[in-house]
Design an enzyme around this catalytic site. Structure first.
Site, PDB file in Angstrom:
ATOM      1  N   GLY A  34       0.820  -1.205   0.000  1.00  0.00           N
ATOM      2  CA  GLY A  34       0.000   0.000   0.000  1.00  0.00           C
ATOM      3  C   GLY A  34       0.851   1.251   0.000  1.00  0.00           C
ATOM      4  CB  THR A  36       1.180   3.994   4.687  1.00  0.00           C
ATOM      5  OG1 THR A  36       0.005   4.775   4.461  1.00  0.00           O
ATOM      6  CG2 THR A  36       1.911   4.557   5.885  1.00  0.00           C
ATOM      7  N   GLY A  90       0.548  -1.041   6.582  1.00  0.00           N
ATOM      8  CA  GLY A  90      -0.461  -0.008   6.722  1.00  0.00           C
ATOM      9  C   GLY A  90      -1.801  -0.607   7.105  1.00  0.00           C
ATOM     10  CE  LYS A 102      -2.778  -5.157   6.649  1.00  0.00           C
ATOM     11  NZ  LYS A 102      -2.393  -4.036   5.772  1.00  0.00           N
ATOM     12  N   GLY A 104      -7.397  -2.970   1.207  1.00  0.00           N
ATOM     13  CA  GLY A 104      -7.705  -2.002   0.161  1.00  0.00           C
ATOM     14  C   GLY A 104      -6.796  -2.135  -1.042  1.00  0.00           C
ATOM     15  CD  GLU A 111      -1.741  -6.244   3.168  1.00  0.00           C
ATOM     16  OE1 GLU A 111      -1.249  -5.241   2.630  1.00  0.00           O
ATOM     17  OE2 GLU A 111      -2.951  -6.311   3.487  1.00  0.00           O
ATOM     18  CE  LYS A 129      -5.939   5.685   5.278  1.00  0.00           C
ATOM     19  NZ  LYS A 129      -4.721   4.966   4.917  1.00  0.00           N
TER      20      LYS A 129
END
Length: 262
Positions: A34, A36, A90, A102, A104, A111, A129
């Site tokens: 992602g 971040t 992230g 998570k 997205g 992950e 967030k």
């Protein structure tokens, strides 16, 4: 350079920079996916080149693997590493108990596998967030392509019995075709608006045939590093019950900020 970054990107950068300081030489570190997490990988690459940091990175997606190699990080598979000291990733949402949504970026399965194979999981995020109750961000569910429409109907029917405000689910698309994960699966995005009992919902969804994994990360995150647009950083450790605050200076670096793709 940093002066050209939006406040959100500055927040992401300082969170990633602070979290990068948690990585020590000799560690095996899960690298998230992602926008971040991309800042994190860039920061760690800078530390590898300029400070001699030596660690093994386990990426959670092909995108992260490519970026890590590009910036000079040694990349290994989870099977090679076997167990990790730390995973930094992230999140699309997090609540006061550090439960997460998570997925997205479409990498939720890898992950979650990497995060749960770690001694500690650290989430990096901008302050936007943080939510009081999870669910405003659509909850991703990774499903196998075979019979996905039947799985979608079963998910929607099951949601009737759950403590949520919405039950609409949509197949994630990539242009005119379904989005396909690194594992060859599809993603259903569940537009729930509010999730009253995340733990129960996560368990129920994963018992459903066709559902591979869902994007609720319950009791997995240990620390959240929150960035603010003015350079402030807050580190919350849920196990220690501590909150640390500091301010980071922005570092001008062509290597770090050039060609950064979200």
């Amino acid at each position: 350079m940093t002066g050209d970054l939006s406040p959100i990107d500055k927040a992401k950068f300082v969170a990633a920079k602070r979290a990068a300081d948690l990585v020590e030489s000799g560690m095996r570190v899960g690298l998230g996916t992602g926008s971040t997490a991309a800042w994190l990988v860039r920061c760690l690459g800078e530390m590898v080149r300029q400070e001699g940091l030596k660690f093994k990175g386990v990426p959670t997606s092909t995108r992260t693997a490519a970026l890590a190699r590009e910036v000079g990080i040694e990349v290994v598979s989870l099977d090679e590493a076997r167990w990790l000291d730390l995973t930094i990733d992230g999140a699309d949402e997090f609540d006061g108990d550090l439960n997460l949504i998570k997925g997205g970026g479409g990498a939720l399965l890898q992950e979650k596998i990497v995060a749960t194979a770690s001694d500690q999981m650290v989430v990096i995020a901008d302050i936007g967030k943080e939510v009081e109750t999870l669910g405003a961000f659509p909850l991703p569910c990774e499903v196998i392509p075979f019979g996905w429409q039947t799985t979608k109907a079963l998910v929607e029917e099951t949601l009737i019995q759950m403590d949520v405000l919405g039950r609409n689910t949509t197949l994630r698309m990539n242009g005119d075709a379904p989005f396909v994960t690194d594992e060859g699966n599809y993603i259903l995005d569940c537009h729930l608006k509010r999730i009253g009992n995340p733990r129960q919902l996560a368990m129920v969804l994963n018992q459903m045939p066709g559902v591979v994994e869902n994007g609720l990360f319950i009791d997995i995150c240990d620390i959240v590093v929150i960035g603010f647009g003015d350079g402030r950083v807050e580190l919350r450790d849920i196990n220690a019950g501590t909150v640390e605050e500091e301010r980071l200076d922005f570092v001008e670096s062509d290597n770090l900020f050039s060609d950064l793709a979200d």
